[in-house]
Structure formats: structure tokens, C-alpha cells
Design an enzyme around this catalytic site. Sequence first.
Site, PDB file in Angstrom:
ATOM      1  N   LYS A 271       2.897  -6.237  -2.629  1.00  0.00           N
ATOM      2  CA  LYS A 271       2.701  -6.904  -1.326  1.00  0.00           C
ATOM      3  C   LYS A 271       1.665  -8.030  -1.423  1.00  0.00           C
ATOM      4  O   LYS A 271       1.898  -9.122  -0.941  1.00  0.00           O
ATOM      5  CB  LYS A 271       2.231  -5.902  -0.252  1.00  0.00           C
ATOM      6  CG  LYS A 271       3.249  -4.836   0.090  1.00  0.00           C
ATOM      7  CD  LYS A 271       2.851  -4.054   1.338  1.00  0.00           C
ATOM      8  CE  LYS A 271       1.570  -3.257   1.173  1.00  0.00           C
ATOM      9  NZ  LYS A 271       1.646  -2.200   0.158  1.00  0.00           N
TER      10      LYS A 271
ATOM     11  N   ARG B  48       0.204   0.535   9.227  1.00  0.00           N
ATOM     12  CA  ARG B  48       0.479   1.545   8.209  1.00  0.00           C
ATOM     13  C   ARG B  48       0.829   2.888   8.845  1.00  0.00           C
ATOM     14  O   ARG B  48       1.103   3.842   8.111  1.00  0.00           O
ATOM     15  CB  ARG B  48      -0.760   1.720   7.350  1.00  0.00           C
ATOM     16  CG  ARG B  48      -0.608   1.299   5.883  1.00  0.00           C
ATOM     17  CD  ARG B  48      -1.926   1.562   5.222  1.00  0.00           C
ATOM     18  NE  ARG B  48      -1.936   1.468   3.801  1.00  0.00           N
ATOM     19  CZ  ARG B  48      -2.287   0.386   3.114  1.00  0.00           C
ATOM     20  NH1 ARG B  48      -2.565  -0.740   3.735  1.00  0.00           N
ATOM     21  NH2 ARG B  48      -2.354   0.429   1.802  1.00  0.00           N
TER      22      ARG B  48
ATOM     23  N   ARG C  86      -2.812  -2.712 -12.545  1.00  0.00           N
ATOM     24  CA  ARG C  86      -3.226  -3.747 -11.598  1.00  0.00           C
ATOM     25  C   ARG C  86      -4.705  -4.112 -11.748  1.00  0.00           C
ATOM     26  O   ARG C  86      -5.558  -3.267 -11.902  1.00  0.00           O
ATOM     27  CB  ARG C  86      -2.967  -3.253 -10.180  1.00  0.00           C
ATOM     28  CG  ARG C  86      -3.392  -4.235  -9.120  1.00  0.00           C
ATOM     29  CD  ARG C  86      -2.652  -4.042  -7.862  1.00  0.00           C
ATOM     30  NE  ARG C  86      -3.058  -2.856  -7.155  1.00  0.00           N
ATOM     31  CZ  ARG C  86      -2.614  -2.553  -5.930  1.00  0.00           C
ATOM     32  NH1 ARG C  86      -1.729  -3.340  -5.343  1.00  0.00           N
ATOM     33  NH2 ARG C  86      -3.030  -1.479  -5.323  1.00  0.00           N
TER      34      ARG C  86
ATOM     35  N   ARG D  86      -9.594  -1.725  -9.045  1.00  0.00           N
ATOM     36  CA  ARG D  86     -10.056  -1.081  -7.810  1.00  0.00           C
ATOM     37  C   ARG D  86     -10.289   0.408  -8.050  1.00  0.00           C
ATOM     38  O   ARG D  86      -9.501   1.045  -8.739  1.00  0.00           O
ATOM     39  CB  ARG D  86      -8.997  -1.258  -6.720  1.00  0.00           C
ATOM     40  CG  ARG D  86      -8.964  -2.631  -6.138  1.00  0.00           C
ATOM     41  CD  ARG D  86      -7.726  -2.905  -5.329  1.00  0.00           C
ATOM     42  NE  ARG D  86      -7.310  -1.830  -4.433  1.00  0.00           N
ATOM     43  CZ  ARG D  86      -6.305  -1.921  -3.570  1.00  0.00           C
ATOM     44  NH1 ARG D  86      -5.617  -3.053  -3.486  1.00  0.00           N
ATOM     45  NH2 ARG D  86      -5.980  -0.925  -2.802  1.00  0.00           N
TER      46      ARG D  86
ATOM     47  N   ARG E 150      -2.699   8.366  -2.443  1.00  0.00           N
ATOM     48  CA  ARG E 150      -2.250   7.200  -1.669  1.00  0.00           C
ATOM     49  C   ARG E 150      -0.730   7.218  -1.488  1.00  0.00           C
ATOM     50  O   ARG E 150      -0.217   6.818  -0.442  1.00  0.00           O
ATOM     51  CB  ARG E 150      -2.696   5.900  -2.352  1.00  0.00           C
ATOM     52  CG  ARG E 150      -4.211   5.719  -2.286  1.00  0.00           C
ATOM     53  CD  ARG E 150      -4.671   4.522  -3.082  1.00  0.00           C
ATOM     54  NE  ARG E 150      -4.173   3.271  -2.562  1.00  0.00           N
ATOM     55  CZ  ARG E 150      -4.066   2.157  -3.288  1.00  0.00           C
ATOM     56  NH1 ARG E 150      -4.408   2.153  -4.552  1.00  0.00           N
ATOM     57  NH2 ARG E 150      -3.624   1.058  -2.737  1.00  0.00           N
TER      58      ARG E 150
HETATM   59  P1  AMP Z   1      -4.469  -1.951   0.388  1.00  0.00           P
HETATM   60  O1  AMP Z   1      -5.298  -3.017  -0.237  1.00  0.00           O
HETATM   61  O2  AMP Z   1      -3.528  -2.462   1.442  1.00  0.00           O
HETATM   62  O3  AMP Z   1      -3.782  -1.078  -0.628  1.00  0.00           O
HETATM   63  O4  AMP Z   1      -5.488  -0.991   1.193  1.00  0.00           O
HETATM   64  C1  AMP Z   1      -6.505  -0.291   0.510  1.00  0.00           C
HETATM   65  C2  AMP Z   1      -6.964   0.884   1.341  1.00  0.00           C
HETATM   66  O5  AMP Z   1      -7.530   0.428   2.583  1.00  0.00           O
HETATM   67  C3  AMP Z   1      -5.892   1.872   1.757  1.00  0.00           C
HETATM   68  O6  AMP Z   1      -5.588   2.819   0.741  1.00  0.00           O
HETATM   69  C4  AMP Z   1      -6.547   2.536   2.975  1.00  0.00           C
HETATM   70  O7  AMP Z   1      -7.570   3.432   2.589  1.00  0.00           O
HETATM   71  C5  AMP Z   1      -7.219   1.342   3.642  1.00  0.00           C
HETATM   72  N1  AMP Z   1      -6.296   0.659   4.566  1.00  0.00           N
HETATM   73  C6  AMP Z   1      -5.763  -0.588   4.416  1.00  0.00           C
HETATM   74  N2  AMP Z   1      -4.965  -0.896   5.457  1.00  0.00           N
HETATM   75  C7  AMP Z   1      -4.990   0.181   6.285  1.00  0.00           C
HETATM   76  C8  AMP Z   1      -4.357   0.499   7.512  1.00  0.00           C
HETATM   77  N3  AMP Z   1      -3.508  -0.369   8.096  1.00  0.00           N
HETATM   78  N4  AMP Z   1      -4.615   1.699   8.077  1.00  0.00           N
HETATM   79  C9  AMP Z   1      -5.463   2.576   7.516  1.00  0.00           C
HETATM   80  N5  AMP Z   1      -6.086   2.357   6.347  1.00  0.00           N
HETATM   81  C10 AMP Z   1      -5.853   1.173   5.715  1.00  0.00           C
END
Ligand code: AMP
Length: 214
Positions: A13, A88, A127, A160, A171
Site C-alpha cells: 500500500k 481499518r 521491508r 520497523r 498484525r
Molecule cells: P501501517 O503503517 O499502516 O502498517 O500502520 C502501522 C500500525 O499503526 C498498525 O499496525 C496499527 O498499530 C497502527 N494503525 C495504523 N492505521 C491504523 C488505523 N486506521 N486504526 C488503528 N490502528 C492503526
Amino acid sequence: MRIVLLGPPGAGKGTQAKDVSEKLSVPHISSGDIFRGEMNAGTELGKKLKEFVNAGQLVPDDLTTEIVVGRLSRDDCASGYLLDGFPRTLAQAESLDRELGAKGQKLRVALNLDIAAEKIADRMAGRRMCRQCGASYHLVTLRPKAEGVCDRCGGELYQRDDDKPETVKQRLDVYFRSTAPLVQYYQAKGILKQVNADGTPEEVRQRVFAALNV
Ligand code: AMP
């Protein structure tokens, strides 16, 4: 042009969102990037977010929605945006719809990057991300020109904490339980486009651009 990008963690994404937002000249709004910005800055909010993020859990809906919807009301989002990582959960999707409805706005497309679960763990293990601009790389499929250095801004690349194997499984469980139902949610609204995300970043980009007619 208001677009939501869906797909499991590791589907690509972030990588695709950067290209689409440049092509369409709309801001790329990534909830994960916003959260990591707070975490890296060590703010009180960042410390709170870190507890959820590093455990592979979702940040609570109320807090997430307040932060992300707040970001969407800034001037640069007036004529559109590309949302990456938000919504999400169904509750977040409904909140977003309510906010949009109140302004007489609508989402144009929800684009789902579709990838088999078995492929995801490898993608996440390889990644790497830029500390400075958030660009994504991969040790095998999307290597930077110089090892450990971001092509876009020269920032340092890192893994990360939540991409480490012990957190990845959590996750994915969260994704299948809470986020996957959004595919049906947007399908029922008639705005879902499916894109096969199994391929090189360039192949997937072409499919994404074709799906968006850009
Ligand atoms: P991402 O970079 O999109 O993979 O997001 C990293 C982490 O941030 C996720 O695993 C969640 O812990 C948190 N996170 C990101 N977006 C959301 C969301 N829309 N709702 C809840 N937690 C989020």
C-alpha cells in the site's frame, strides 16, 4: 478524487500510494506514517500510540479517527486525497462516511490490493523504510540504489519494530479479523476495485493505474 487504499499489511500500500498520489497530485495520508511521526518525535501521544503499534494491535477507533479525520480537514485535502491504512475497522469506515456525508462529499474508489496470505510474511520480513520520508523498500524486490539509503531523500533505511516476525503474525490476525470485512463494505457501496498485488512493484503500479483510469 478521494481514494481509500485497502489490503493486508505487506501488500504494498505505501509503495503504491506514493506513486498514485504523485500521479494524481493529491496528498498521501497514511495513518501509520502519522503515528510513526508522533512516535519518533517522542510526544505524549506518540508514547501512547507506541504501546499499540509495537504490539501489532490497532490504535483505538476514537483516537485514530480523531487524528486522521482531523488531518483530512486541512487545506491540502480540499480537492482530494489518498488514504492509506485508514479506515481499518468498520467503525472507522462508518465514521469516515459520516464526516464525508456532513460535507456533501463521497469516496470515489476503494482499491483493494489483493495478495495471498502466504506471500505476506516474506514481504514484511524484507521491508525497509526511510526514517525521514517514510518511503518503502524491499531487500529483494525494491532495492534502494545505495544500500541503507533512501533514493528519494537520502534518509536512513530501517526495519520497523512491528515488521519483526513476532509482531507480523499478530498484525495479520488483526487484519483478517478487523480490516478484511471492509472489502465487502465497499463492494456493497459499489466503489470497490480489486487489484492483483502479486507482482513486482512496477507491475502492480500498472494495474493500479489501469484500475483508476489514470
Ligand atoms: P501501517 O503503517 O499502516 O502498517 O500502520 C502501522 C500500525 O499503526 C498498525 O499496525 C496499527 O498499530 C497502527 N494503525 C495504523 N492505521 C491504523 C488505523 N486506521 N486504526 C488503528 N490502528 C492503526
